[in-house]
Write a protein that holds these residues in place. Structure first.
Motif, mmCIF file in Angstrom:
data_model
loop_
_atom_site.group_PDB
_atom_site.id
_atom_site.type_symbol
_atom_site.label_atom_id
_atom_site.label_comp_id
_atom_site.label_asym_id
_atom_site.label_seq_id
_atom_site.Cartn_x
_atom_site.Cartn_y
_atom_site.Cartn_z
ATOM 1 N N PHE A 259 24.766 34.760 21.246
ATOM 2 C CA PHE A 259 25.687 34.096 21.752
ATOM 3 C C PHE A 259 25.698 34.568 23.249
ATOM 4 O O PHE A 259 25.062 35.593 23.588
ATOM 5 N N PRO A 260 26.127 33.861 24.172
ATOM 6 C CA PRO A 260 26.169 33.987 25.526
ATOM 7 C C PRO A 260 26.702 35.702 25.922
ATOM 8 O O PRO A 260 25.997 36.267 26.482
ATOM 9 N N ASP A 261 27.818 35.820 25.324
ATOM 10 C CA ASP A 261 28.284 37.308 25.305
ATOM 11 C C ASP A 261 28.455 38.170 26.475
ATOM 12 O O ASP A 261 28.114 37.623 27.641
ATOM 13 N N VAL A 262 29.269 39.140 26.611
ATOM 14 C CA VAL A 262 29.410 40.194 27.629
ATOM 15 C C VAL A 262 28.264 41.132 27.445
ATOM 16 O O VAL A 262 28.166 41.797 26.312
ATOM 17 N N PRO A 263 27.423 41.693 28.420
ATOM 18 C CA PRO A 263 26.533 42.804 28.284
ATOM 19 C C PRO A 263 27.414 43.917 27.726
ATOM 20 O O PRO A 263 28.460 44.165 28.276
ATOM 21 N N ARG A 264 26.831 44.741 27.099
ATOM 22 C CA ARG A 264 27.221 46.015 26.125
ATOM 23 C C ARG A 264 27.419 47.018 27.327
ATOM 24 O O ARG A 264 28.296 47.679 27.141
ATOM 25 N N ASN A 265 26.700 46.841 28.264
ATOM 26 C CA ASN A 265 26.890 48.069 29.460
ATOM 27 C C ASN A 265 27.683 47.377 30.620
ATOM 28 O O ASN A 265 27.367 47.892 31.771
ATOM 29 N N HIS A 266 28.568 46.417 30.383
ATOM 30 C CA HIS A 266 29.104 45.748 31.600
ATOM 31 C C HIS A 266 29.806 46.843 32.258
ATOM 32 O O HIS A 266 30.499 47.702 31.538
ATOM 33 N N GLN A 267 30.009 47.142 33.599
ATOM 34 C CA GLN A 267 30.462 48.102 34.329
ATOM 35 C C GLN A 267 31.930 47.417 34.819
ATOM 36 O O GLN A 267 31.941 46.313 35.635
ATOM 37 N N VAL A 268 33.144 47.996 34.803
ATOM 38 C CA VAL A 268 34.273 47.500 35.087
ATOM 39 C C VAL A 268 34.548 47.847 36.624
ATOM 40 O O VAL A 268 33.948 49.082 37.130
ATOM 41 N N ASN A 269 35.419 47.098 37.210
ATOM 42 C CA ASN A 269 36.178 47.684 38.408
ATOM 43 C C ASN A 269 37.215 48.350 38.570
ATOM 44 O O ASN A 269 38.194 47.999 37.406
ATOM 45 N N THR A 270 37.663 49.243 39.159
ATOM 46 C CA THR A 270 38.925 49.687 39.166
ATOM 47 C C THR A 270 39.370 49.779 40.542
ATOM 48 O O THR A 270 38.783 49.738 41.767
ATOM 49 N N ALA A 271 40.855 50.058 40.598
ATOM 50 C CA ALA A 271 41.557 49.993 42.181
ATOM 51 C C ALA A 271 41.235 51.466 42.536
ATOM 52 O O ALA A 271 40.968 52.386 41.984
ATOM 53 N N ASP A 272 41.142 51.538 43.829
ATOM 54 C CA ASP A 272 41.042 52.912 44.735
ATOM 55 C C ASP A 272 42.149 54.023 44.686
ATOM 56 O O ASP A 272 41.947 54.946 45.307
ATOM 57 N N ARG A 273 43.578 53.514 44.278
ATOM 58 C CA ARG A 273 44.509 54.277 44.255
ATOM 59 C C ARG A 273 45.184 53.982 42.762
ATOM 60 O O ARG A 273 44.925 52.894 42.101
ATOM 61 N N HIS A 274 46.228 55.113 42.763
ATOM 62 C CA HIS A 274 46.870 54.785 41.372
ATOM 63 C C HIS A 274 48.190 53.770 41.425
ATOM 64 O O HIS A 274 49.030 53.835 42.477
ATOM 65 N N VAL A 275 47.874 52.620 41.000
ATOM 66 C CA VAL A 275 48.793 51.544 41.038
ATOM 67 C C VAL A 275 48.705 50.610 39.877
ATOM 68 O O VAL A 275 47.713 50.653 39.204
ATOM 69 N N GLN A 276 49.814 49.996 39.451
ATOM 70 C CA GLN A 276 50.177 49.532 38.148
ATOM 71 C C GLN A 276 50.407 48.082 38.175
ATOM 72 O O GLN A 276 50.969 47.548 39.116
#
Length: 530
Positions: A259-276
């Motif tokens: 399947f095209p799928d998402v790479p198992r080692n996909h690296q996610v992005n996160t914010a630079d500060r604590h915000v929700q």
């Protein structure tokens, strides 16, 4: 007892990965030493318990009294710092308590907590210079389809070309017309759109794949491990099959399916500060079953210190109940005029703190076309919903919030997933598993027809070209949270109590749930306001 004490107790429990029922929270908050009481309750909790009951808390308090000064130091926090080398959790825990990453073995605690909504208001201070919202994939103002046959051909060609590129590097692909010229017995692979799936008289599976040059059949033997993957296939999705040609060269005996799928080692992005960000959907203002009091408790909570870091509100469709969406709907409406429904929804938005950034996309009950991709609301509705100057986009859209890519999709195709796939792959009780399948197929609505209405455009706006960090859906009125190849999947429940239709199909909605996403860690806390 100050009203903030129960809130503090809840937050302390949450930091250790535990939930507690309301009476248990009250007992802990009323204890002579709440910190010691929480520590003892957590320390004595059974290994398989994640929700502390009043009975358990009473036993813990009795232990403190009997020990008369026994060690009550807070135990180390193992829930919020999981062992990343632990084996995968292959069976989701109850999504109102926790959710394990089924594919990477990195469990992440998610707790459900009561929240104080009165008496804790304070002056919010927000640095708007730190805010950042960008939107991609919005069909609004770009719709070109006329509904002609050629338009449908164009959109499916575009789907095939974009998804096949994700597969061609993984197999030695040959076009279907080239396969027809190859000698029997040779290794072969083809990338195609699933044109047909049928079983043979012997119980094997025959999968017909189509590319831009023609069609070619692949035989999946019933005793092969890959046979179970056929159960995950849908018509019109793009897959790759590799194996060997039959002696006459007329069919591929499948050895692998991709399947095209998402790479198992996909690296996610996160914010630079604590915000929700608060992720909600399916408000359904105008319905007799709209949970208005619960919504007000939610918006009141947004004004409290406990919610001071919630700077974004993302609503994934169905702002209103709509008019004429299904037969005899008018009998279940509290507001029968569609514009008055949106005016009432706008009044509800006014309850949200004015400094909260709001993003809206439509759903199948909203006053836009039903066919997907759905454009954002027209100017008249935008003028009605201009409270806090929200960002209004189409369905689906990728909303980048302080560097975190959130794929927002209302979720009508989840109905198709539940109808077509095995229960362990997609169900209303665990809607996040259906979301895993959409990521695996890299398309938010892979099967044409059935529950889905697809509008032909110059390109397929429903392909998931870029892997998101967060996938946010609604539609099915069930809470579901999980992680697939590091992508956080959140189906956010609803704000509409059980309707007559839901009673008839035995669906118990998860009402007044607000998943709160930490943009700096992608951890989730679900707040319930019912």
């Amino acid at each position: 007892m100050p009203l903030s004490e129960p809130v503090r107790v809840v937050r302390e429990l949450t930091s250790h990965g535990y939930n507690a029922d309301r009476e248990a929270v009250t007992l802990l908050a009323d204890a002579p030493d709440p910190d010691a009481a929480v520590a003892r309750a957590v320390e004595t909790a059974p290994d398989d318990v994640l929700t502390l009951t009043a009975e358990h808390v009473r036993e813990a308090l009795d232990d403190i009294h009997d020990a008369d000064g026994a060690d009550t130091d807070t135990p180390s926090d193992t829930a919020s710092s999981p062992d990343t080398d632990a084996p995968p959790d292959t069976d989701d825990l109850d999504t109102t308590v926790s959710s394990g990453d089924e594919t990477t073995g990195n469990p992440t605690r998610m707790t459900t907590s009561p929240a104080e909504t009165k008496g804790d208001s304070f002056d919010r201070t927000v640095d708007e210079a730190l805010r950042e919202v960008d939107i991609a994939g919005d069909i609004t103002g770009r719709s070109t389809g006329t509904g002609e046959y050629e338009d449908f051909v164009a959109v499916f060609r575009d789907r095939y070309e974009r998804l096949s590129k994700k597969l061609r590097g993984r197999v030695n692909h040959r076009p279907t017309d080239a396969l027809e010229q190859m000698s029997g017995g040779n290794d072969a692979a083809v990338v195609g759109m699933v044109n047909d799936i049928r079983s043979t008289a012997s119980g094997h599976w025959l999968v017909e794949l189509e590319d831009t040059n023609g069609t070619f059949p692949a035989l999946v033997m019933k005793d092969r491990d890959i046979a179970e993957l056929v159960d995950e296939m849908l018509l019109d999705e793009v897959v790759a099959v590799e194996g060997s040609l039959s002696s006459d060269g007329g069919i591929i005996f499948a050895d692998n399916i991709h399947f095209p799928d998402v790479p198992r080692n996909h690296q996610v992005n996160t914010a630079d500060r604590h915000v929700q960000a608060a992720l909600v959907s399916d408000v359904h203002v105008g319905s007799q079953e709209f949970a208005g009091e619960a919504w007000s408790r939610f918006t009141s909570w947004l004004h409290t210190r406990e919610a001071e870091h919630v700077e974004y509100l993302l609503i994934a469709g169905d702002m209103v109940e709509g008019v004429g969406v299904y037969p005899d709907q008018d009998e279940e409406l509290d507001i029968v005029d569609i514009y008055e429904q949106y005016e009432a929804f706008s009044e509800r938005l006014k309850e949200v703190p004015g400094d909260v950034e709001i993003v809206l996309i439509p759903g199948n009950h909203d006053a836009v076309r039903l066919a997907e991709p759905q454009p954002g609301f027209d100017e008249k509705l935008r003028d009605i919903m201009d409270v806090h100057d929200p960002h209004i986009s189409g369905n689906p859209s990728t909303v980048t919030v302080e560097g975190v890519d959130v794929l927002m999709y209302h979720g009508v195709s989840i109905d198709e997933m539940v109808a077509e796939l095995p229960e362990d792959k997609a169900s209303y009780e665990k809607p996040h598993r259906a979301m895993y399948q959409l990521l695996k197929k890299r398309h938010v609505a892979p099967q044409f027809g059935g529950h889905m209405r697809v509008a032909p455009e110059e390109k397929d706006y429903l392909v998931i070209d870029d892997v998101p960090d967060v996938f946010h859906t609604g539609h099915v009125h069930k809470l579901g949270i999980g992680t697939y190849h590091n992508v956080r999947c959140i189906n956010s429940g609803c704000w509409q109590k059980q309707t007559d239709f839901q009673k008839s199909v035995n669906i118990q909605p998860d009402v007044a749930t607000a998943p709160i996403l930490d943009l700096d860690t992608l951890e989730v806390t679900v707040r319930k306001f019912e």
